[in-house]
Write a protein that holds these residues in place. Structure first.
Motif, mmCIF file in Angstrom:
data_model
loop_
_atom_site.group_PDB
_atom_site.id
_atom_site.type_symbol
_atom_site.label_atom_id
_atom_site.label_comp_id
_atom_site.label_asym_id
_atom_site.label_seq_id
_atom_site.Cartn_x
_atom_site.Cartn_y
_atom_site.Cartn_z
ATOM 1 N N ASN A 5 4.936 -7.310 -54.573
ATOM 2 C CA ASN A 5 6.113 -7.586 -53.751
ATOM 3 C C ASN A 5 7.089 -6.417 -53.822
ATOM 4 O O ASN A 5 7.010 -5.593 -54.729
ATOM 5 N N GLY A 6 8.009 -6.359 -52.865
ATOM 6 C CA GLY A 6 8.912 -5.224 -52.806
ATOM 7 C C GLY A 6 10.335 -5.614 -52.452
ATOM 8 O O GLY A 6 10.648 -6.780 -52.197
ATOM 9 N N GLY A 10 11.027 -0.116 -52.386
ATOM 10 C CA GLY A 10 10.076 0.111 -53.459
ATOM 11 C C GLY A 10 9.445 -1.183 -53.919
ATOM 12 O O GLY A 10 9.907 -2.277 -53.594
ATOM 13 N N LEU A 11 8.371 -1.036 -54.664
ATOM 14 C CA LEU A 11 7.682 -2.202 -55.224
ATOM 15 C C LEU A 11 8.421 -2.714 -56.447
ATOM 16 O O LEU A 11 9.001 -1.937 -57.205
ATOM 17 N N CYS A 13 15.093 -3.902 -59.205
ATOM 18 C CA CYS A 13 14.206 -2.969 -58.508
ATOM 19 C C CYS A 13 14.981 -2.147 -57.486
ATOM 20 O O CYS A 13 14.868 -0.925 -57.459
ATOM 21 N N ILE A 14 15.778 -2.811 -56.654
ATOM 22 C CA ILE A 14 16.431 -2.083 -55.573
ATOM 23 C C ILE A 14 17.529 -1.170 -56.090
ATOM 24 O O ILE A 14 17.772 -0.102 -55.529
ATOM 25 N N ARG A 15 18.158 -1.523 -57.185
ATOM 26 C CA ARG A 15 19.136 -0.604 -57.797
ATOM 27 C C ARG A 15 18.427 0.663 -58.279
ATOM 28 O O ARG A 15 18.902 1.784 -58.056
ATOM 29 N N THR A 21 -0.241 -9.623 -48.746
ATOM 30 C CA THR A 21 0.404 -10.680 -49.541
ATOM 31 C C THR A 21 1.883 -10.411 -49.800
ATOM 32 O O THR A 21 2.612 -11.330 -50.153
ATOM 33 N N GLU A 22 2.338 -9.197 -49.638
ATOM 34 C CA GLU A 22 3.695 -8.787 -50.023
ATOM 35 C C GLU A 22 4.801 -9.573 -49.333
ATOM 36 O O GLU A 22 4.801 -9.748 -48.120
ATOM 37 N N ILE A 23 5.764 -10.024 -50.140
ATOM 38 C CA ILE A 23 7.029 -10.527 -49.614
ATOM 39 C C ILE A 23 8.071 -9.461 -49.945
ATOM 40 O O ILE A 23 8.033 -8.847 -51.010
ATOM 41 N N LEU A 24 8.954 -9.205 -49.008
ATOM 42 C CA LEU A 24 9.955 -8.158 -49.153
ATOM 43 C C LEU A 24 11.340 -8.789 -49.231
ATOM 44 O O LEU A 24 11.686 -9.636 -48.409
#
Length: 192
Positions: free
Chosen positions: A45-46, A85-86, A95-97, A125-128
């Motif tokens: 996921n990302g 990013g993942l 993650c986003i920081r 499968t990724e949820i963002l």
């Protein structure tokens, strides 16, 4: 039986991420059971973020080479995108920081999660997780560009918000997550 039952999972590739072939039985409304097979690409996921500045009416985007877009006809393979990013083992906000500082060079304070979405649910499968955050020149702590060991070669771009919106119409911005975040800012009137 619930309306589906996975009967077999095969790993087709685990070179970069994991591509699986999944065979399952699916019960239709009339009770008929069908056997179907589909491929699912699991890349984790990302999270993605759009940085904006109310005073200057600007947004921070990035540009980098994306081989899938090149092989699909994008002339030079370069994509203008929101930072992303993942998750790896992080929660979406951490993650986003991290990704924001690595890619853009901005150490942001307050992030706001605005929604989450599957970008290609038929095969990935990724949820963002989508975020927005205000930035200022004082938050710039490095040049950004991504991590050297990841060879991302990211160019940091600053655009007038109005110009970024026009770039959707001209096709200069074709990335779905970026379009969604730019439209979110517009719909919510954040830079009005």
């Amino acid at each position: 039986m619930k309306n589906f039952n996975i009967t077999k999972t095969e790993i087709l590739s685990d070179n970069w991420y994991v591509l699986k072939k999944i065979t399952y039985e699916y019960q239709e409304k009339n009770g008929t059971v069908q056997t179907q097979s589909r491929e699912a690409y699991d890349r984790g996921n990302g999270a993605t973020i759009l940085l904006y500045n109310k005073d200057s009416q600007t947004v921070i985007l990035t540009r980098q080479f994306r081989i899938p877009t090149y092989v699909n006809g994008n002339d030079d393979g370069m994509m203008i995108e929101a930072c992303a990013g993942l998750l790896d083992q992080d929660n979406p906000e951490d993650c986003i920081r991290r990704e924001t500082e690595e890619e853009t060079g901005y150490k942001i304070r307050d992030v706001k999660k605005v929604f989450e979405a599957y970008m290609s649910p038929g095969s990935v499968t990724e949820i963002l997780y989508f975020f927005v955050a205000e930035y200022s020149k004082e938050m710039k702590v490095s040049d950004g560009g991504g991590l050297e060991e990841e060879a991302e070669n990211i160019e940091v771009l600053e655009y007038q918000f109005s110009d970024a919106l026009k770039m959707i119409k001209t096709g200069e911005i074709k990335d779905a997550k970026t379009i969604m975040l730019l439209q979110y800012l517009k719909i919510e009137g954040i830079l009005d």
